[in-house]
Design a protein around this motif. Structure first.
Motif, short mmCIF file in Angstrom:
data_model
loop_
_atom_site.label_atom_id
_atom_site.label_comp_id
_atom_site.label_asym_id
_atom_site.label_seq_id
_atom_site.Cartn_x
_atom_site.Cartn_y
_atom_site.Cartn_z
N ARG A 137 -0.92 3.35 -12.11
CA ARG A 137 -1.67 2.46 -12.99
C ARG A 137 -2.55 1.51 -12.18
NH1 ARG A 137 0.62 -1.75 -17.67
NH2 ARG A 137 -1.45 -2.39 -18.42
N ILE A 138 -3.80 1.33 -12.62
CA ILE A 138 -4.73 0.44 -11.94
C ILE A 138 -4.54 -0.97 -12.48
CG2 ILE A 138 -7.15 -0.06 -11.47
CD1 ILE A 138 -6.04 2.54 -10.22
N LEU A 139 -4.18 -1.91 -11.57
CA LEU A 139 -3.94 -3.28 -11.99
C LEU A 139 -4.63 -4.28 -11.08
CD1 LEU A 139 -0.20 -3.15 -13.16
CD2 LEU A 139 -2.20 -3.64 -14.57
N PHE A 140 -3.87 -4.92 -10.17
CA PHE A 140 -4.35 -6.12 -9.47
C PHE A 140 -4.87 -5.81 -8.07
CE2 PHE A 140 -0.63 -7.36 -12.14
CZ PHE A 140 -1.34 -8.03 -13.12
N PHE A 141 -6.14 -6.13 -7.82
CA PHE A 141 -6.75 -5.88 -6.52
C PHE A 141 -6.03 -6.64 -5.41
CE2 PHE A 141 -9.76 -7.46 -3.29
CZ PHE A 141 -10.09 -6.26 -2.67
N PHE A 142 -5.81 -7.94 -5.62
CA PHE A 142 -5.22 -8.74 -4.54
C PHE A 142 -3.75 -8.39 -4.31
CE2 PHE A 142 -8.96 -11.38 -5.53
CZ PHE A 142 -9.49 -11.46 -4.24
N HIS A 143 -3.07 -7.90 -5.34
CA HIS A 143 -1.71 -7.40 -5.12
C HIS A 143 -1.72 -6.21 -4.18
CE1 HIS A 143 0.96 -9.17 -8.54
NE2 HIS A 143 0.16 -10.08 -8.01
N LYS A 148 -0.62 -3.89 1.12
CA LYS A 148 -1.03 -3.17 2.32
C LYS A 148 -0.91 -4.03 3.56
CE LYS A 148 -4.04 -0.04 -0.22
NZ LYS A 148 -5.44 0.35 -0.56
N LEU A 149 -1.21 -5.34 3.42
CA LEU A 149 -1.07 -6.24 4.56
C LEU A 149 0.39 -6.37 4.98
CD1 LEU A 149 -2.18 -8.31 6.58
CD2 LEU A 149 -2.01 -10.05 4.77
N LEU A 150 1.27 -6.57 3.99
CA LEU A 150 2.69 -6.70 4.31
C LEU A 150 3.25 -5.42 4.92
CD1 LEU A 150 3.92 -8.65 1.14
CD2 LEU A 150 3.67 -9.55 3.46
N THR A 151 2.82 -4.28 4.41
CA THR A 151 3.27 -3.00 4.98
C THR A 151 2.76 -2.85 6.41
OG1 THR A 151 3.38 -1.91 2.81
CG2 THR A 151 3.15 -0.49 4.75
N PHE A 152 1.50 -3.23 6.64
CA PHE A 152 0.93 -3.16 7.99
C PHE A 152 1.72 -4.03 8.97
CE2 PHE A 152 -1.83 -5.13 11.18
CZ PHE A 152 -2.29 -4.01 11.87
N LEU A 153 1.99 -5.27 8.57
CA LEU A 153 2.72 -6.18 9.46
C LEU A 153 4.16 -5.72 9.66
CD1 LEU A 153 1.38 -9.59 8.10
CD2 LEU A 153 0.82 -8.51 10.29
N SER A 154 4.77 -5.21 8.60
CA SER A 154 6.13 -4.67 8.73
C SER A 154 6.15 -3.51 9.72
CB SER A 154 6.64 -4.21 7.36
OG SER A 154 7.89 -3.56 7.48
N ASN A 155 5.17 -2.61 9.59
CA ASN A 155 5.09 -1.48 10.51
C ASN A 155 4.87 -1.93 11.95
OD1 ASN A 155 5.43 0.44 8.50
ND2 ASN A 155 3.24 0.83 8.24
N TRP A 225 2.96 -14.94 -5.88
CA TRP A 225 2.46 -15.22 -4.54
C TRP A 225 3.52 -15.86 -3.64
CZ3 TRP A 225 2.44 -20.27 -2.82
CH2 TRP A 225 2.56 -21.25 -3.79
N LYS A 226 4.44 -16.62 -4.23
CA LYS A 226 5.50 -17.22 -3.42
C LYS A 226 6.38 -16.14 -2.79
CE LYS A 226 5.81 -21.49 -6.13
NZ LYS A 226 6.70 -22.34 -7.00
N ASP A 227 6.62 -15.07 -3.55
CA ASP A 227 7.42 -13.96 -3.01
C ASP A 227 6.67 -13.26 -1.89
OD1 ASP A 227 9.67 -14.16 -4.87
OD2 ASP A 227 8.24 -13.55 -6.40
N GLY A 228 5.33 -13.23 -1.98
CA GLY A 228 4.54 -12.65 -0.90
C GLY A 228 4.69 -13.44 0.39
N PHE A 229 4.68 -14.76 0.29
CA PHE A 229 4.87 -15.59 1.49
C PHE A 229 6.29 -15.43 2.04
CE2 PHE A 229 1.05 -17.88 0.07
CZ PHE A 229 0.38 -17.95 1.28
N ARG A 230 7.28 -15.28 1.14
CA ARG A 230 8.64 -15.06 1.60
C ARG A 230 8.76 -13.73 2.33
NH1 ARG A 230 13.06 -18.11 3.05
NH2 ARG A 230 14.77 -16.64 3.38
N ALA A 231 8.08 -12.72 1.80
CA ALA A 231 8.09 -11.41 2.46
C ALA A 231 7.50 -11.51 3.86
CB ALA A 231 7.33 -10.39 1.62
#
Length: 244
Positions: A137-143, A148-155, A225-231
């Protein structure tokens, strides 16, 4: 009921205020026929819901007396990660997968994740929403950018090449998952568990394409967004700095 010599998939379902969808997802889980002779154990953890989630769960349990279902309830809301911890502790299966109580992920795709393990290739399988040409499903661009940023940093911190670290669908060998000391009580579970399994010597991690039927905040989506910062914090703590 499950006999002692049957292989079992424990399906952990953390629930918080999902009265509108929980019965639908539970019906889908019951209908799935698993490959490889696996049977299902449904482990429900109600994280102190304030709506009629518990009533819907009890209706389901009463409707399927022959299903293997365990139900646990937190008296105080602790977060999705805490609910998963309770599920892991009480799961009795050979394999463990997390299933959200909304309708974003399709239980019919359990078998896609099971196959690499049944075929003897994997110990852990991630279901990626971004590969394999499945419906998305197409939803939120910034999500999507944040994911992708969190996955990149995790990798970068784990030396893995995942495409979707934040996915709900992660299938684990139960012994491996139970051996981890997990601390994150909210959505930090995803980067923490990823970092910690990456450090296990000889671990075999696979990734398969899955569908994603995302929902809007009006439809009940909870991550913010708070969960994004926690991640991000968890990637730094458990990944780059290899925290316990």
């Amino acid at each position: 009921m499950i006999s002692e010599n049957q292989k079992t998939l424990s399906i952990l379902i953390p629930v918080f205020n999902e009265e509108r969808t929980v019965h639908f997802i539970l019906e889908k889980v019951v209908e799935v026929n698993l490959i490889g002779g696996y049977k299902k154990e449904i482990v429900l953890v109600n994280d102190a819901s304030r709506d009629n989630t518990e009533g819907k769960i009890q209706e389901f349990i009463n409707k399927y007396p022959n299903e293997t279902i365990s139900y646990y309830k937190h008296e105080i809301n602790q977060g999705k990660g805490a609910a998963i911890h309770t599920g892991i502790k009480n799961a009795k299966g050979d394999l463990i997968i997390v299933q959200d109580a909304d309708l974003e992920y399709d239980p019919n795709e359990f078998n896609i994740l099971l196959k690499p393990i049944i075929d003897g290739f994997a110990d852990v399988v991630y279901g990626s929403r971004f590969i394999g040409g499945k419906p998305h499903r197409i939803l939120f661009f910034f999500h999507s950018i944040g994911n992708k940023l969190l996955t990149f940093l995790s990798n970068a911190s784990t030396n893995l090449n995942l495409t979707d670290m934040e996915t709900c669908y992660k299938l684990f060998d139960a012994k491996i998952l139970k051996s981890l000391s997990l601390r994150e009580n909210r959505f930090g579970f995803e980067p923490e568990v990823t970092a910690k399994i990456s450090r296990i010597k000889g671990i075999r991690i696979y990734e398969v394409g899955i569908s994603y039927y995302g929902r809007t905040y009006e439809e009940g989506k909870k991550i913010n967004w708070k969960d994004g910062f926690r991640a991000l914090y968890c990637i730094l703590k458990y990944g780059f700095f290899k925290g316990a």
